[in-house]
Motif scaffolding. Sequence first.
Motif, PDB file in Angstrom:
ATOM      1  N   GLU A 451       0.828  -1.193   0.000  1.00 28.92           N
ATOM      2  CA  GLU A 451       0.000   0.000   0.000  1.00 28.92           C
ATOM      3  C   GLU A 451       0.871   1.255   0.000  1.00 28.92           C
ATOM      4  OE1 GLU A 451      -3.631   0.478   0.187  1.00 28.92           O
ATOM      5  OE2 GLU A 451      -3.280  -1.464  -0.775  1.00 28.92           O
ATOM      6  N   PHE A 452       0.294   2.334  -0.511  1.00 25.89           N
ATOM      7  CA  PHE A 452       0.963   3.630  -0.447  1.00 25.89           C
ATOM      8  C   PHE A 452       1.007   4.090   1.009  1.00 25.89           C
ATOM      9  CE2 PHE A 452       0.821   8.244  -0.342  1.00 25.89           C
ATOM     10  CZ  PHE A 452       1.850   8.582  -1.205  1.00 25.89           C
ATOM     11  N   PRO A 453       2.131   4.661   1.485  1.00 30.50           N
ATOM     12  CA  PRO A 453       3.344   4.952   0.725  1.00 30.50           C
ATOM     13  C   PRO A 453       4.387   3.842   0.855  1.00 30.50           C
ATOM     14  CG  PRO A 453       3.404   6.113   2.808  1.00 30.50           C
ATOM     15  CD  PRO A 453       2.129   5.324   2.797  1.00 30.50           C
ATOM     16  N   THR A 454       5.124   3.607  -0.220  1.00 29.29           N
ATOM     17  CA  THR A 454       6.258   2.699  -0.186  1.00 29.29           C
ATOM     18  C   THR A 454       7.504   3.474   0.230  1.00 29.29           C
ATOM     19  OG1 THR A 454       6.706   3.105  -2.524  1.00 29.29           O
ATOM     20  CG2 THR A 454       5.185   1.307  -1.990  1.00 29.29           C
ATOM     21  N   ARG A 455       8.621   2.747   0.336  1.00 27.56           N
ATOM     22  CA  ARG A 455       9.861   3.424   0.737  1.00 27.56           C
ATOM     23  C   ARG A 455      10.284   4.472  -0.304  1.00 27.56           C
ATOM     24  NH1 ARG A 455      12.652   1.460   5.010  1.00 27.56           N
ATOM     25  NH2 ARG A 455      11.981  -0.542   5.872  1.00 27.56           N
ATOM     26  N   ARG A 456      10.065   4.158  -1.562  1.00 22.22           N
ATOM     27  CA  ARG A 456      10.410   5.129  -2.596  1.00 22.22           C
ATOM     28  C   ARG A 456       9.565   6.385  -2.462  1.00 22.22           C
ATOM     29  NH1 ARG A 456      10.008   3.995  -9.134  1.00 22.22           N
ATOM     30  NH2 ARG A 456      10.696   6.086  -9.817  1.00 22.22           N
ATOM     31  N   ASP A 457       8.262   6.181  -2.202  1.00 24.32           N
ATOM     32  CA  ASP A 457       7.394   7.350  -2.004  1.00 24.32           C
ATOM     33  C   ASP A 457       7.817   8.150  -0.779  1.00 24.32           C
ATOM     34  OD1 ASP A 457       5.918   6.474  -4.186  1.00 24.32           O
ATOM     35  OD2 ASP A 457       4.607   5.247  -2.914  1.00 24.32           O
ATOM     36  N   LEU A 458       8.204   7.438   0.276  1.00 25.48           N
ATOM     37  CA  LEU A 458       8.621   8.134   1.496  1.00 25.48           C
ATOM     38  C   LEU A 458       9.897   8.938   1.277  1.00 25.48           C
ATOM     39  CD1 LEU A 458       7.884   5.422   4.210  1.00 25.48           C
ATOM     40  CD2 LEU A 458       6.618   7.521   3.778  1.00 25.48           C
ATOM     41  N   TRP A 459      10.870   8.372   0.539  1.00 29.35           N
ATOM     42  CA  TRP A 459      12.097   9.122   0.270  1.00 29.35           C
ATOM     43  C   TRP A 459      11.806  10.354  -0.577  1.00 29.35           C
ATOM     44  CZ3 TRP A 459      16.332   9.363   2.725  1.00 29.35           C
ATOM     45  CH2 TRP A 459      16.837   8.257   3.419  1.00 29.35           C
ATOM     46  N   LEU A 460      10.912  10.204  -1.562  1.00 27.53           N
ATOM     47  CA  LEU A 460      10.557  11.357  -2.378  1.00 27.53           C
ATOM     48  C   LEU A 460       9.883  12.442  -1.533  1.00 27.53           C
ATOM     49  CD1 LEU A 460      10.386  12.669  -5.160  1.00 27.53           C
ATOM     50  CD2 LEU A 460       8.227  11.461  -5.535  1.00 27.53           C
TER      51      LEU A 460
END
Length: 737
Positions: A451-460
Amino acid sequence: MTQPPNQSIPAHPPRGGENTRFDPSLGELVGIMWQRRGVALISFAVVLVLAAIVMGQWQPRYRAVAEVGITGHVQGGQTADEGALQGRAVLVSAQEIETLIAEMKSRDVLSAAAAVLRGDGVWAGQGDKASNAMMAFWDGVFGGDNAEAMSAVSTSATPVSEAQLIDRLRAGLEAKRIGNAAVIEVTYQSASAGLSATVLQAILESHVWWREGRQKQYLRRQLQEATTQYQAAQVELEQHEESLMRWQRDASMFDPEEAKLMLARIYALDEQAEQVGRELATARIALAERQDGQKLSDLLAMSDVARNPIVSQLAARFDGLRSEYVTLDQRYGPKHPVMQSKTRELDDLRAELLSAAQRAAERANRDLERVALEAAESLKLLRQQRGEWQNRMAARHDRIQGQAGLLRAVEAARAQVIELGRQTQTLQRDLVAFRGDVEILRPAMVPATAEFPTRRDLWLMAVLAAIFGAVVAAMLRHYFDQTIDDDFQPETGLGIRLYARIPDMTAPNMQVVGANAGREAVGHLAVLMRIIRQGKPQPADGVDQAQVIAMASAVSGEGKSHLARSLAGVLAGFGARVLVLNADLHDPDPDTDTAVTGDITAVLSGTCVIADAMGRDALRGFDHLGAKFPVPGNLATGLIESGLGDLIAALRPNYDHIIVDTPPILSVADAMIVMRHADVRLFAVRCGHSKRRDMGHAMDQLRAVGIVPDGVIMNGERPRPAYGVARPTSAPTEQMS
């Protein structure tokens, strides 16, 4: 040395564009960021470090989705499909949907699901694999964030309490209605993709099983209650039938024509009673009339008296004698012997006729009384007979009603037995062919992605937040640098000399430094005002005029009103006559004496003399004149412009110093009008509060009308001891004068 107030000060603009409004463009923003690059880089690095720490504890969450449908109401075991076949629509309300969602999250359903997930048929018989799966289950349920619970899992057969497990299951479970349909979307979040689907399917199956069991139990209770009512109705029917048979055995047969005959007899008796009643009433009325009439004419008017033979003969003789008397009276007159003889004869005959008429009337009255008595007895007898017939008819009616009531009771009991028997049979069929009203339309599937957020989303998001934080930190640093501090130099920033630095009396270290620092600073300002006044040339007429001191500020909150009163108190302590004049008509003077009848507004408008509006501060020894009520802007400016000069001119001979408290320069134009009448113009600023752009804007407005303040007073400065070492605030009594 202090510059005299009449000497002009070169009006050069402040450096660095401090008098401009803080509204940077994109290019200026880039310049500000480069100028504050240190703060921006530190903020960027701090936000990224905090984000890395937070994301180190982050675990992705997987959401399994399933759908549950409501097939209809369970009423008599009929399902939605059967209802649709019979042409009846099944409607489900929003309240029923919410109730179903609440049941899905109830303790009973989650407890049953937890019992299934704990190993009863899920991982049983798989050895080490079951143990690893059990560990994965607890890790997924608790999300890996409860080390104590995880350690308990590995060392105990019952790792956590059931209540804790149910709370974790409820926390990950979500359910909502899909649109307007009777379909519920159920989701479960977990740190493991496979575990989320397993837990969700277990919860759904447990809910369906629990709901069907509760509905079957409800049907069983209904069947038991219906059976009990059916047996009680059979007993009641037997009792009513037995009562009917017993009544029919004891009661006689009824003739249908008997009621008509009895009713005809009652009507005949009513008719006879009415006739006898009329006769009785007639006799009583006639008897009452006979008793009232005692004159001869009244007696002769009665028919039965007039028909009496004796009375009729005497009445004929009386009429003949009276006719003869009338004839003789016309011939002889009343005093003639013949007339007197006829008169005696006529009176005797009248008396005899009256006596005979009375005897005949008494005889007729006795006959009427006998007739009335006989009629009363007949009426009483008729009424008694009618009552007896009425009672006989009522008794017969009661017997008929009793029989009808027993018949109705038997029929009602028989109908109730038939209805309860049919209901019992229906419930038995429904219980055998039971089908629940909830079914799983789409089972839980293993989610493919987190589910959102993933680690990539969190880093962004962390990078974007760091950039935003850096920009905000740089802008805040640049904004707060606009506020002056203790190191502000008025001559450099504003082109005006510094007259005094007033320490912050509310600072935490004022108790250490002592309150004398504030009094010393105000005293220095007071001495400076006296020196300026002494250096002023004397007027040609030799009359000493007061020194007018205008206390102005760019915006409100700079402390100029407090400074004006403190300065007035110190000057009054030197023995001078001091007046504090509050020229801010928009903000009434809080120290205005309530006992004074007028105020400065009334003085300026000419409705009050100065003496009636003047107040006195007895504690500090100076007079004050101000407004009691706020005045609208245009009216206040007009009063100041038209009357303040004359007011100051009238007050100058009576005082040594007149301190005028002006409105804020950037708020209204009154301050510039007041400062034109002042000998000394002071500009108050406050450390940590005054903005450079506000001060620059105010100075631009003053210079535009040819006014330049004589000096700046820095208020709220960091306190420091006057002679290096703080002294106690209390002094011996013998050292004070």
